[in-house]
Design a protein around this motif. Sequence first.
Motif, PDB file in Angstrom:
ATOM      1  N   GLU A   6      -9.671  -2.446  -0.178  1.00 20.88           N
ATOM      2  CA  GLU A   6     -11.031  -2.889  -0.449  1.00 20.88           C
ATOM      3  C   GLU A   6     -11.602  -2.114  -1.632  1.00 20.88           C
ATOM      4  O   GLU A   6     -11.244  -0.960  -1.861  1.00 20.88           O
ATOM      5  CB  GLU A   6     -11.866  -2.630   0.804  1.00 20.88           C
ATOM      6  CG  GLU A   6     -13.176  -3.336   0.830  1.00 20.88           C
ATOM      7  CD  GLU A   6     -13.866  -3.192   2.179  1.00 20.88           C
ATOM      8  OE1 GLU A   6     -14.683  -4.063   2.474  1.00 20.88           O
ATOM      9  OE2 GLU A   6     -13.603  -2.217   2.902  1.00 20.88           O
ATOM     10  N   MET A  30     -18.127   5.661   3.242  1.00 21.60           N
ATOM     11  CA  MET A  30     -17.666   4.310   3.562  1.00 21.60           C
ATOM     12  C   MET A  30     -16.250   4.088   3.014  1.00 21.60           C
ATOM     13  O   MET A  30     -15.397   3.515   3.700  1.00 21.60           O
ATOM     14  CB  MET A  30     -18.634   3.281   2.984  1.00 21.60           C
ATOM     15  CG  MET A  30     -18.337   1.856   3.383  1.00 21.60           C
ATOM     16  SD  MET A  30     -19.478   0.661   2.614  1.00 21.60           S
ATOM     17  CE  MET A  30     -20.986   1.034   3.486  1.00 21.60           C
ATOM     18  N   ARG A  33     -13.785   5.875   5.285  1.00 20.44           N
ATOM     19  CA  ARG A  33     -13.604   5.162   6.566  1.00 20.44           C
ATOM     20  C   ARG A  33     -12.743   3.915   6.405  1.00 20.44           C
ATOM     21  O   ARG A  33     -11.951   3.581   7.273  1.00 20.44           O
ATOM     22  CB  ARG A  33     -14.961   4.750   7.153  1.00 20.44           C
ATOM     23  CG  ARG A  33     -15.769   5.860   7.758  1.00 20.44           C
ATOM     24  CD  ARG A  33     -16.955   5.334   8.565  1.00 20.44           C
ATOM     25  NE  ARG A  33     -17.834   4.429   7.857  1.00 20.44           N
ATOM     26  CZ  ARG A  33     -18.895   4.790   7.119  1.00 20.44           C
ATOM     27  NH1 ARG A  33     -19.201   6.066   6.981  1.00 20.44           N
ATOM     28  NH2 ARG A  33     -19.644   3.888   6.530  1.00 20.44           N
ATOM     29  N   ARG A  34     -12.925   3.222   5.300  1.00 16.93           N
ATOM     30  CA  ARG A  34     -12.256   1.937   5.089  1.00 16.93           C
ATOM     31  C   ARG A  34     -10.950   2.049   4.314  1.00 16.93           C
ATOM     32  O   ARG A  34     -10.267   1.050   4.120  1.00 16.93           O
ATOM     33  CB  ARG A  34     -13.188   0.994   4.330  1.00 16.93           C
ATOM     34  CG  ARG A  34     -14.439   0.635   5.098  1.00 16.93           C
ATOM     35  CD  ARG A  34     -15.335  -0.210   4.243  1.00 16.93           C
ATOM     36  NE  ARG A  34     -16.495  -0.674   4.985  1.00 16.93           N
ATOM     37  CZ  ARG A  34     -17.101  -1.819   4.756  1.00 16.93           C
ATOM     38  NH1 ARG A  34     -16.682  -2.613   3.795  1.00 16.93           N
ATOM     39  NH2 ARG A  34     -18.141  -2.162   5.465  1.00 16.93           N
ATOM     40  N   ALA A  36     -10.829   2.560   1.187  1.00 19.94           N
ATOM     41  CA  ALA A  36     -11.148   1.735   0.017  1.00 19.94           C
ATOM     42  C   ALA A  36     -11.125   2.551  -1.265  1.00 19.94           C
ATOM     43  O   ALA A  36     -11.216   3.773  -1.255  1.00 19.94           O
ATOM     44  CB  ALA A  36     -12.535   1.112   0.204  1.00 19.94           C
ATOM     45  N   ASP A 101     -15.827  -5.831  -3.220  1.00 16.47           N
ATOM     46  CA  ASP A 101     -16.098  -6.287  -1.851  1.00 16.47           C
ATOM     47  C   ASP A 101     -17.499  -5.917  -1.382  1.00 16.47           C
ATOM     48  O   ASP A 101     -18.150  -6.681  -0.683  1.00 16.47           O
ATOM     49  CB  ASP A 101     -15.067  -5.687  -0.884  1.00 16.47           C
ATOM     50  CG  ASP A 101     -13.671  -6.196  -1.188  1.00 16.47           C
ATOM     51  OD1 ASP A 101     -13.430  -7.398  -0.989  1.00 16.47           O
ATOM     52  OD2 ASP A 101     -12.834  -5.395  -1.662  1.00 16.47           O
TER      53      ASP A 101
END
Length: 137
Positions: A6, A30, A33-34, A36, A101
Motif C-alpha cells: 500500500e 499507519m 501497521r499496514r 505500507a 491508497d
Amino acid sequence: MARDAELLLCPVNLRHLETNTRAYDEAVAMARRRGARLIVATVAPEIERNLNIYNSEVYWSQQLAKFLAENPADGVEVETVVRKGAIHRQIVKLADERKVDVIVMDSANPKVQDYLLGTTASHVVTHAECSVYVVRG
C-alpha cells in the motif's frame, strides 16, 4: 497477481511544523501497521516571498530532508517529493499520478484553529480519488 505494498501520502507544510507534526506521526504509524510505503511531500510556492531562496525546489528538498532526519520513520520505506504550485491541487495531482491508497494530512493550518476543516484539506477530501485520513490538530 500479487498487489504491491500500500502507498500512503503525507503532505507536510514545512512552515508550520514547529507547531504540529501529528499528521506525519500518524502517517508513519499507519505505514508501520499496514506495511505500507510512505511518500512525504511538501509544496513550494510558485514565487518565494523570501528573496534569499534562489532555488526553491533545492531549498525545500533540503528542508524536507532535515525534517526527516529529525523525525525518522524507522521501519518504513520513505520517498520524498517536492512540488511547486497551489498546495491543494498539487496534493491531489500527486496522489492521482502515483495511485496513492490513502492521503494522511492535517485538518487545517494551525493558525486557523477556528475551522473544523481548512480549505486545503477540504479541497483534497472533495477531489482526491483515494481515501483521505484527516488528522485534527
